[in-house]
Design a protein around this motif. Structure first.
Motif, short mmCIF file in Angstrom:
data_model
loop_
_atom_site.label_atom_id
_atom_site.label_comp_id
_atom_site.label_asym_id
_atom_site.label_seq_id
_atom_site.Cartn_x
_atom_site.Cartn_y
_atom_site.Cartn_z
N GLY A 134 0.82 -1.20 0.00
CA GLY A 134 0.00 0.00 0.00
C GLY A 134 0.86 1.25 0.00
O GLY A 134 0.55 2.23 -0.68
N ALA A 135 1.96 1.21 0.75
CA ALA A 135 2.89 2.34 0.75
C ALA A 135 3.55 2.51 -0.62
O ALA A 135 3.69 3.62 -1.13
CB ALA A 135 3.95 2.14 1.84
N ILE A 136 3.94 1.39 -1.22
CA ILE A 136 4.54 1.44 -2.56
C ILE A 136 3.54 1.97 -3.57
O ILE A 136 3.87 2.82 -4.41
CB ILE A 136 5.04 0.04 -2.96
N SER A 137 2.31 1.49 -3.50
CA SER A 137 1.28 1.91 -4.45
C SER A 137 0.95 3.39 -4.31
O SER A 137 0.77 4.10 -5.31
CB SER A 137 0.02 1.06 -4.26
N ALA A 138 0.85 3.87 -3.07
CA ALA A 138 0.59 5.29 -2.85
C ALA A 138 1.74 6.14 -3.38
O ALA A 138 1.52 7.20 -4.00
CB ALA A 138 0.36 5.56 -1.36
N ALA A 139 2.97 5.69 -3.15
CA ALA A 139 4.13 6.41 -3.65
C ALA A 139 4.13 6.47 -5.18
O ALA A 139 4.43 7.51 -5.77
CB ALA A 139 5.42 5.76 -3.14
N PHE A 140 3.77 5.35 -5.81
CA PHE A 140 3.72 5.31 -7.27
C PHE A 140 2.64 6.25 -7.80
O PHE A 140 2.87 7.01 -8.75
CB PHE A 140 3.44 3.88 -7.75
N ALA A 141 1.45 6.20 -7.19
CA ALA A 141 0.35 7.04 -7.66
C ALA A 141 0.70 8.52 -7.51
O ALA A 141 0.33 9.34 -8.37
CB ALA A 141 -0.92 6.71 -6.88
N ALA A 142 1.41 8.88 -6.43
CA ALA A 142 1.80 10.27 -6.23
C ALA A 142 2.88 10.70 -7.21
O ALA A 142 2.87 11.83 -7.71
CB ALA A 142 2.28 10.47 -4.79
N ALA A 143 3.81 9.79 -7.49
CA ALA A 143 4.94 10.13 -8.38
C ALA A 143 4.55 10.13 -9.84
O ALA A 143 5.20 10.78 -10.66
CB ALA A 143 6.08 9.14 -8.15
N HIS A 144 3.49 9.38 -10.18
CA HIS A 144 3.09 9.23 -11.59
C HIS A 144 1.60 9.51 -11.75
O HIS A 144 0.83 8.61 -12.10
CB HIS A 144 3.43 7.83 -12.08
N PRO A 145 1.17 10.75 -11.51
CA PRO A 145 -0.26 11.07 -11.65
C PRO A 145 -0.73 10.81 -13.08
O PRO A 145 -0.03 11.11 -14.04
CB PRO A 145 -0.31 12.55 -11.29
N GLY A 146 -1.89 10.22 -13.19
CA GLY A 146 -2.45 9.92 -14.51
C GLY A 146 -2.18 8.52 -14.98
O GLY A 146 -2.85 8.04 -15.90
N ARG A 147 -1.24 7.81 -14.38
CA ARG A 147 -0.97 6.45 -14.82
C ARG A 147 -2.05 5.48 -14.34
O ARG A 147 -2.56 4.69 -15.10
CB ARG A 147 0.40 5.98 -14.33
N ALA A 148 -2.36 5.53 -13.05
CA ALA A 148 -3.40 4.65 -12.51
C ALA A 148 -4.75 5.34 -12.62
O ALA A 148 -4.86 6.56 -12.51
CB ALA A 148 -3.10 4.30 -11.06
N GLY A 149 -5.77 4.52 -12.84
CA GLY A 149 -7.14 5.05 -12.90
C GLY A 149 -7.88 4.92 -11.59
O GLY A 149 -8.95 5.48 -11.41
#
Length: 306
Positions: A134-149
């Protein structure tokens, strides 16, 4: 006096020697692995695709000590709903390589980015992370806005510093912390997993599978490195960035979780008021596999709405 010094040296060296003598994860061990392998920039990553090839993609990121098999019931449920599901083993766990270096934010985001690129995963996928995942996923979503839906967090780490005194010690003290981790972690891990043996689970044999991780060289050092780096962060900035991006977020919590206590929910609510929350009554930290039905119901409603 000499014999005392020798005895002390043996006691100090024994855990490191035991770790060095554990078998390596390699080609022979991987012969029985499900799924496939990708040669990525930091090493070999084990991954599994499930579900119809034309289904909407869901990417699953597991936690600190339990590899991709933790998603067995969840992945099956998503496949039944028509989703295309990608799960993988973080470095240091499961059938993936054990590269050296700090297991920090950049380390795990690079693995996820590499895998998504290698597999040609297009933007708009749903990202699901459990515990440290969950920490990794939140970090990814914050670092790459628009990639995840969409972002689904199950008992996510990153809301507060580690409070357990032993964890703080091994994280903060080099060498001696390593010695203590190699000495104490195996028995502690077995005890913690044994406590769940009689609980319902959607992953057959999960306790034995979890304990089997201890036999491989690099697993315990990987857990320690993650404690020292990835799990040393409080992710307020990430969650506030996710909120600003407007990404739909669902957080699922175990009401009886002692690893990520329910009080963590308040932090996410404060940082991202738009996030949805579901609390699963009677569930501990193993909510992903002990209460899969409730988890799937919450995920299904969120995915339909998103």
């Amino acid at each position: 006096m000499t014999w005392v010094l020798i005895l002390v040296a043996v006691v100090l060296a024994a855990p490191f020697l035991r770790e060095a003598l554990r078998p390596r994860m390699g080609a022979q061990a991987r012969q029985s692995a499900p799924g496939q392998f990708a040669e990525l920039s930091q090493g070999v990553t084990h991954y599994i695709w499930q579900g119809p090839e034309n289904g909407p993609v869901v990417v699953l990121v597991h936690g600190l000590t339990t590899p991709a098999f933790v998603w067995g019931g969840v992945a099956e449920g998503l496949v039944e709903q028509g989703y295309r599901v990608l799960s993988y083993d973080l470095y240091g766990r499961g059938y993936s390589d054990r590269p050296g270096g700090a297991q920090n934010r950049a380390f795990f985001l690079r693995q996820l980015q590499d895998l998504l690129k290698d597999q040609g995963v297009a933007d708009g996928f749903t990202l699901v992370g459990y515990s440290m995942g969950g920490a990794i996923s939140a970090a990814f979503a914050a670092a790459h806005p628009g990639r995840a839906g969409g972002l689904i967090l199950l008992a996510p780490a990153g809301t507060e510093p580690l409070l357990d005194p032993t964890a703080r010690f091994v994280r903060g003290v080099p060498v001696l912390g390593d010695w203590l981790m190699l000495t104490r972690f195996p028995s502690g891990h077995r005890k913690a997993t044994e406590a769940e043996r009689d609980l319902p689970t959607s992953v057959p044999g999960i306790v034995d599978l979890q304990q089997a991780e201890l036999r491989w060289r690099g697993f315990i050092p990987a857990v320690l490195s993650s404690l020292r780096h990835m799990l040393g962060q409080v992710q307020e900035e990430d969650h506030r960035a996710i909120a600003a991006s407007g990404l739909p977020v669902l957080a699922i919590w175990g009401a009886e979780d002692v690893t990520i206590p329910i009080r963590a929910k308040a932090a996410v609510e404060r940082w991202n008021p738009a996030a949805q929350h579901v609390v699963v009554a009677g569930a501990g930290h193993g909510v992903t596999y002990t209460h899969t039905g409730e988890v799937m119901a919450a995920m299904q409603a969120f995915l339909a709405e998103s």
